[in-house]
Design a protein around this motif. Structure first.
Motif, PDB file in Angstrom:
ATOM      1  N   ARG A  61      44.415  82.756  89.770  1.00  0.00           N
ATOM      2  CA  ARG A  61      45.713  81.463  89.308  1.00  0.00           C
ATOM      3  C   ARG A  61      45.916  80.842  90.521  1.00  0.00           C
ATOM      4  NH1 ARG A  61      49.294  83.706  84.394  1.00  0.00           N
ATOM      5  NH2 ARG A  61      47.206  83.828  83.665  1.00  0.00           N
ATOM      6  N   PHE A  62      45.594  79.524  90.681  1.00  0.00           N
ATOM      7  CA  PHE A  62      46.720  78.159  91.135  1.00  0.00           C
ATOM      8  C   PHE A  62      47.761  78.317  91.068  1.00  0.00           C
ATOM      9  CE2 PHE A  62      46.935  74.393  93.152  1.00  0.00           C
ATOM     10  CZ  PHE A  62      48.047  75.025  94.762  1.00  0.00           C
ATOM     11  N   ILE A  63      49.107  78.646  91.710  1.00  0.00           N
ATOM     12  CA  ILE A  63      50.466  77.270  91.556  1.00  0.00           C
ATOM     13  C   ILE A  63      50.857  77.274  92.905  1.00  0.00           C
ATOM     14  CG2 ILE A  63      52.777  77.967  90.954  1.00  0.00           C
ATOM     15  CD1 ILE A  63      50.869  79.003  88.654  1.00  0.00           C
ATOM     16  N   ASP A  64      50.748  75.808  92.720  1.00  0.00           N
ATOM     17  CA  ASP A  64      51.684  74.330  93.413  1.00  0.00           C
ATOM     18  C   ASP A  64      53.113  74.409  92.999  1.00  0.00           C
ATOM     19  OD1 ASP A  64      52.952  72.970  95.590  1.00  0.00           O
ATOM     20  OD2 ASP A  64      51.905  71.844  95.308  1.00  0.00           O
ATOM     21  N   GLU A  65      54.058  75.453  93.662  1.00  0.00           N
ATOM     22  CA  GLU A  65      55.747  75.574  93.638  1.00  0.00           C
ATOM     23  C   GLU A  65      56.496  74.457  93.475  1.00  0.00           C
ATOM     24  OE1 GLU A  65      56.897  79.951  92.663  1.00  0.00           O
ATOM     25  OE2 GLU A  65      57.991  79.201  94.578  1.00  0.00           O
ATOM     26  N   ASN A  66      55.655  73.241  94.336  1.00  0.00           N
ATOM     27  CA  ASN A  66      56.041  71.836  94.075  1.00  0.00           C
ATOM     28  C   ASN A  66      55.993  71.567  92.972  1.00  0.00           C
ATOM     29  OD1 ASN A  66      56.418  70.940  97.499  1.00  0.00           O
ATOM     30  ND2 ASN A  66      55.511  72.389  96.864  1.00  0.00           N
ATOM     31  N   ILE A  67      54.953  71.626  91.859  1.00  0.00           N
ATOM     32  CA  ILE A  67      54.885  71.035  90.541  1.00  0.00           C
ATOM     33  C   ILE A  67      55.883  72.228  89.344  1.00  0.00           C
ATOM     34  CG2 ILE A  67      53.080  71.070  89.535  1.00  0.00           C
ATOM     35  CD1 ILE A  67      51.175  70.209  90.928  1.00  0.00           C
ATOM     36  N   ARG A  68      55.474  73.428  89.999  1.00  0.00           N
ATOM     37  CA  ARG A  68      56.330  74.385  88.915  1.00  0.00           C
ATOM     38  C   ARG A  68      56.399  75.646  89.599  1.00  0.00           C
ATOM     39  NH1 ARG A  68      53.798  78.833  86.324  1.00  0.00           N
ATOM     40  NH2 ARG A  68      51.604  78.712  85.866  1.00  0.00           N
ATOM     41  N   PRO A  69      57.391  76.500  89.271  1.00  0.00           N
ATOM     42  CA  PRO A  69      57.453  77.849  89.846  1.00  0.00           C
ATOM     43  C   PRO A  69      56.996  79.265  89.036  1.00  0.00           C
ATOM     44  CG  PRO A  69      59.452  77.869  88.497  1.00  0.00           C
ATOM     45  CD  PRO A  69      59.000  76.060  88.545  1.00  0.00           C
ATOM     46  N   ALA A  70      56.298  79.837  90.220  1.00  0.00           N
ATOM     47  CA  ALA A  70      55.430  80.598  89.581  1.00  0.00           C
ATOM     48  C   ALA A  70      55.729  81.933  89.032  1.00  0.00           C
ATOM     49  CB  ALA A  70      54.704  81.884  91.320  1.00  0.00           C
ATOM     50  N   THR A  71      55.799  82.142  87.104  1.00  0.00           N
ATOM     51  CA  THR A  71      56.801  82.817  86.022  1.00  0.00           C
ATOM     52  C   THR A  71      56.953  83.963  86.344  1.00  0.00           C
ATOM     53  OG1 THR A  71      54.854  82.971  84.918  1.00  0.00           O
ATOM     54  CG2 THR A  71      56.644  81.016  84.723  1.00  0.00           C
ATOM     55  N   LYS A  72      57.211  84.752  85.830  1.00  0.00           N
ATOM     56  CA  LYS A  72      57.864  86.005  85.361  1.00  0.00           C
ATOM     57  C   LYS A  72      55.464  86.580  84.879  1.00  0.00           C
ATOM     58  CE  LYS A  72      59.294  89.777  82.286  1.00  0.00           C
ATOM     59  NZ  LYS A  72      58.231  90.124  81.169  1.00  0.00           N
ATOM     60  N   GLU A  73      55.356  85.900  83.690  1.00  0.00           N
ATOM     61  CA  GLU A  73      54.055  85.689  83.214  1.00  0.00           C
ATOM     62  C   GLU A  73      52.571  85.813  84.337  1.00  0.00           C
ATOM     63  OE1 GLU A  73      56.203  84.143  82.058  1.00  0.00           O
ATOM     64  OE2 GLU A  73      56.738  85.537  81.042  1.00  0.00           O
ATOM     65  N   ASP A  74      53.446  85.207  85.163  1.00  0.00           N
ATOM     66  CA  ASP A  74      52.082  84.858  86.539  1.00  0.00           C
ATOM     67  C   ASP A  74      52.183  86.553  87.046  1.00  0.00           C
ATOM     68  OD1 ASP A  74      51.526  81.938  85.919  1.00  0.00           O
ATOM     69  OD2 ASP A  74      52.878  81.677  86.844  1.00  0.00           O
ATOM     70  N   PHE A  75      53.064  86.475  87.960  1.00  0.00           N
ATOM     71  CA  PHE A  75      52.893  87.948  88.783  1.00  0.00           C
ATOM     72  C   PHE A  75      52.684  89.154  87.801  1.00  0.00           C
ATOM     73  CE2 PHE A  75      55.808  85.078  90.434  1.00  0.00           C
ATOM     74  CZ  PHE A  75      55.503  85.586  92.455  1.00  0.00           C
ATOM     75  N   GLU A  76      53.008  89.569  86.231  1.00  0.00           N
ATOM     76  CA  GLU A  76      52.594  90.338  85.812  1.00  0.00           C
ATOM     77  C   GLU A  76      51.035  90.467  85.549  1.00  0.00           C
ATOM     78  OE1 GLU A  76      56.287  91.138  82.687  1.00  0.00           O
ATOM     79  OE2 GLU A  76      54.572  90.306  81.561  1.00  0.00           O
ATOM     80  N   TRP A  77      49.899  88.865  85.251  1.00  0.00           N
ATOM     81  CA  TRP A  77      48.529  89.101  85.021  1.00  0.00           C
ATOM     82  C   TRP A  77      48.470  89.649  86.346  1.00  0.00           C
ATOM     83  CZ3 TRP A  77      45.871  85.861  88.164  1.00  0.00           C
ATOM     84  CH2 TRP A  77      44.601  85.774  88.009  1.00  0.00           C
ATOM     85  N   ALA A  81      56.991  87.962  94.386  1.00  0.00           N
ATOM     86  CA  ALA A  81      56.459  89.804  94.321  1.00  0.00           C
ATOM     87  C   ALA A  81      56.182  90.980  93.790  1.00  0.00           C
ATOM     88  CB  ALA A  81      55.134  88.650  94.700  1.00  0.00           C
ATOM     89  N   HIS A  82      56.857  91.619  95.050  1.00  0.00           N
ATOM     90  CA  HIS A  82      56.881  92.866  95.504  1.00  0.00           C
ATOM     91  C   HIS A  82      57.864  93.420  94.368  1.00  0.00           C
ATOM     92  CE1 HIS A  82      56.411  92.292 100.215  1.00  0.00           C
ATOM     93  NE2 HIS A  82      55.696  92.927  99.284  1.00  0.00           N
ATOM     94  N   ALA A  83      58.261  92.443  93.122  1.00  0.00           N
ATOM     95  CA  ALA A  83      59.145  93.093  92.447  1.00  0.00           C
ATOM     96  C   ALA A  83      58.683  93.793  91.403  1.00  0.00           C
ATOM     97  CB  ALA A  83      60.875  92.097  91.735  1.00  0.00           C
ATOM     98  N   PHE A  84      57.363  92.746  91.490  1.00  0.00           N
ATOM     99  CA  PHE A  84      56.329  93.472  90.792  1.00  0.00           C
ATOM    100  C   PHE A  84      55.190  94.479  91.323  1.00  0.00           C
ATOM    101  CE2 PHE A  84      57.995  89.781  88.473  1.00  0.00           C
ATOM    102  CZ  PHE A  84      58.120  89.410  87.206  1.00  0.00           C
ATOM    103  N   ASN A  85      55.311  95.135  92.400  1.00  0.00           N
ATOM    104  CA  ASN A  85      54.440  96.025  93.475  1.00  0.00           C
ATOM    105  C   ASN A  85      53.659  95.266  93.154  1.00  0.00           C
ATOM    106  OD1 ASN A  85      54.585  98.263  94.509  1.00  0.00           O
ATOM    107  ND2 ASN A  85      53.905  98.825  92.499  1.00  0.00           N
ATOM    108  N   LEU A  86      53.503  93.929  93.836  1.00  0.00           N
ATOM    109  CA  LEU A  86      51.606  93.945  94.124  1.00  0.00           C
ATOM    110  C   LEU A  86      51.908  93.637  95.298  1.00  0.00           C
ATOM    111  CD1 LEU A  86      51.982  90.265  91.833  1.00  0.00           C
ATOM    112  CD2 LEU A  86      50.579  92.423  91.009  1.00  0.00           C
ATOM    113  N   ALA A  87      51.296  93.916  95.558  1.00  0.00           N
ATOM    114  CA  ALA A  87      50.435  92.944  97.032  1.00  0.00           C
ATOM    115  C   ALA A  87      50.275  91.766  97.422  1.00  0.00           C
ATOM    116  CB  ALA A  87      49.299  93.864  98.052  1.00  0.00           C
TER     117      ALA A  87
END
Length: 528
Positions: free
Chosen positions: A59-75, A98-104
């Motif tokens: 999944r690719f997110i450009d935060e110049n267009i929209r921020p990464a959401t809670k759902e993105d990080f949970e996925w 991302a670390h708030a979701f314990n993601l590497a």
């Protein structure tokens, strides 16, 4: 080419950070367009996304267009980030979220490759280009996607040949929301300008994709909806002149096949003016803009920075030659050089008037790591790491005097009257030299006409009615309308509006005096 032999499937979230407001991101132009929200699709992250194993969901997110959401990080099971120095704060913020979701979180790209110490919180540092470090990162995540006990630094020793690169995953990006498309043909530059980090990061011997790869990428960009201008982000498009001559006929044939709907742009050294055979083919391939790092009109300064190749042809003559092939010159300019004098600003403004270049990126000198300039200033004790300054260089002239000169140049060069006079010259002379091609059915489609009407409406209302320089605008616009030059009107007015508004912000102290400034700021519209 993709990474292969990976048995485990991982979900990867690629997040590109928001740009801090700068001269070269053109955000003031976006409200005049028909839905543009960002500058260019990021080559690096989209290349990595295409290189990942085919069965790994990305999944690719450009935060110049929209921020990464809670759902993105949970996925996601892991997060990839890339960017430049100017995006440093935003990259560290993505890591924190991302670390708030314990993601590497893994970071790659030019900033971390030059300054790994900028990113102490990231789990993986990918230093260097696509290669064995990339394979090792993928293998580690395949084995265990959880955060490592301590930061892991992976350095590329064996680079993958660019001829083996996959097509960047343009299909993951909302390409219609970008001002420009982006494509990379080569990496590296044979020159060693003192201030430039390209040879240190990517080498002096340009490495290349094949013409067939470039044509395939252009086709993919068109399939994804990018039909306006595509920018070759190469460090120097003519770094290997023989290869450029081999590529250009393929671009000409591609334009003929697709109806010359797309405009092309690139970066090249000014000595391209000595190569009429290249310029002629570029004209046939519908190149419309060339960014040249002119840096300064002062020959002594050019010699001091080891940019003698800019003097292979008189600068004004070189600009005129490039214009004569229908290509507008965009120029990089540096202030704060050791050779600057109290009269440097006046000389620069005279150069702007004489050259008739509309768009000049006027920056204060900034010393970047992995450059000869950094090494020299470090030896001389002239590196200043005060984050409240616009430059990390101790100038030979007083700091405030240099900053004031920069502000005056920005203010005068981008006065609406002066800027539109330069655009008028481009319309009358440069644009008139372009090859004449039939209007393609694609350009006559209702969707394309509707988009042009939306842009005209926005320009006429926001500039022609609400703008405080509307008299200057209408004098230019009516001339373009009488000539039937809608493309010239839209293109000039949108970019001019950004230049005028940015220059006003700069002269009032609301913008940094360098795209590379160490004076860190928040993103203009932070992700929420």
């Amino acid at each position: 080419m993709r990474a292969e032999g990976i048995g485990t499937v991982r979900r990867i979230l690629c997040v590109f950070p928001r740009y801090t407001s700068s001269f070269g991101t053109f955000e003031y132009a976006y409200p005049l367009t028909a839905g543009v929200q960002a500058f260019m699709p990021p080559q690096g992250l989209l290349l990595i996304a295409a290189y990942l194993p085919a069965d790994w969901p990305v999944r690719f997110i450009d935060e110049n267009i929209r921020p990464a959401t809670k759902e993105d990080f949970e996925w996601a099971e892991a997060v990839f980030v890339s960017g430049m120095h100017i995006q440093r704060q935003q990259m560290n913020d993505i890591c924190r979220r991302a670390h708030a979701f314990n993601l590497a979180v893994a970071i790659g790209g030019p900033s971390v490759s030059a300054c790994p110490d900028y990113y102490p919180s990231f789990d993986y540092l990918h230093v260097g280009e696509l290669g064995d470090a990339t394979d090792e990162l993928i293998a580690r995540l395949a084995r265990d996607p959880s955060r490592p006990a301590q930061q892991v630094v992976l350095k590329t020793n064996d680079r993958i040949a660019m001829s083996d690169f996959p097509i960047p995953a343009y299909e993951l990006a909302e390409v219609k929301k970008y001002l420009l498309g982006s494509i990379q043909y080569s990496s590296g530059c044979p020159y060693q300008c003192e201030f430039c980090d390209i040879p240190g990061l990517y080498g002096r011997n340009p490495r290349l994709k094949t013409p067939q790869q470039i044509v395939a990428e252009l086709d993919r960009l068109r399939e994804c909806g990018m039909t306006d201008t595509i920018y070759f982000v190469d460090d120097n498009f003519i770094g290997n002149r023989k290869a450029t001559l081999d590529l250009l006929p393929h671009l000409v044939e591609w334009q003929k096949r697709t109806g010359y709907v797309t405009r092309l742009a690139c970066e090249a050294t000014l000595n391209i003016a000595k190569r009429p055979e290249i310029l002629a083919l570029m004209r046939e391939a519908m190149f419309v803009t060339v960014f040249c790092g002119i840096e300064t009109p002062d020959p002594d300064a050019l010699h001091a920075m080891h940019k003698d190749h800019n003097m292979m042809v008189p600068i004004q003559e070189g600009i005129h030659t490039i214009n004569s092939y229908g290509m507008e010159v965009v120029s990089g300019i540096i202030m704060g050089l050791d050779t600057d004098k109290p009269g440097t600003a006046d000389a620069l403004l005279e150069f702007v008037d004489e050259s008739r270049i509309p768009l000049l990126t006027i920056n204060l000198l900034q010393a970047l790591p992995k450059t000869p300039l950094w090494d020299r200033l470090e030896r001389e004790g002239r590196l200043n790491h005060d984050d409240s300054r616009d430059s990390n260089v101790e100038f030979l002239l007083p700091y405030e005097q240099v900053v004031d000169s920069w502000r005056r140049c920005m203010e005068v060069a981008y006065q609406p009257e002066k800027l539109y006079a330069r655009y008028q010259y481009q319309c009358d002379y440069t644009y008139a030299q372009r090859i004449k091609v039939p209007v393609a059915p694609e350009q006559k489609s209702w969707a394309n006409i509707k988009r042009a009407l939306i842009m005209l409406r926005n320009i006429f209302w926001k500039v022609g009615v609400l703008g405080d320089y509307r008299k200057v605008f209408w004098k230019f616009a009516l001339g373009r309308l009488r000539c039937g030059d809608i493309e010239g009107l839209i293109g000039s007015a949108t970019i001019a509006h950004h230049l005028i508004e940015f220059a006003r912000a700069a002269t009032s102290g609301r913008q940094n005096a360098s795209n590379y400034s160490i004076r860190l700021r928040e993103a203009s519209v932070p992700a929420e």
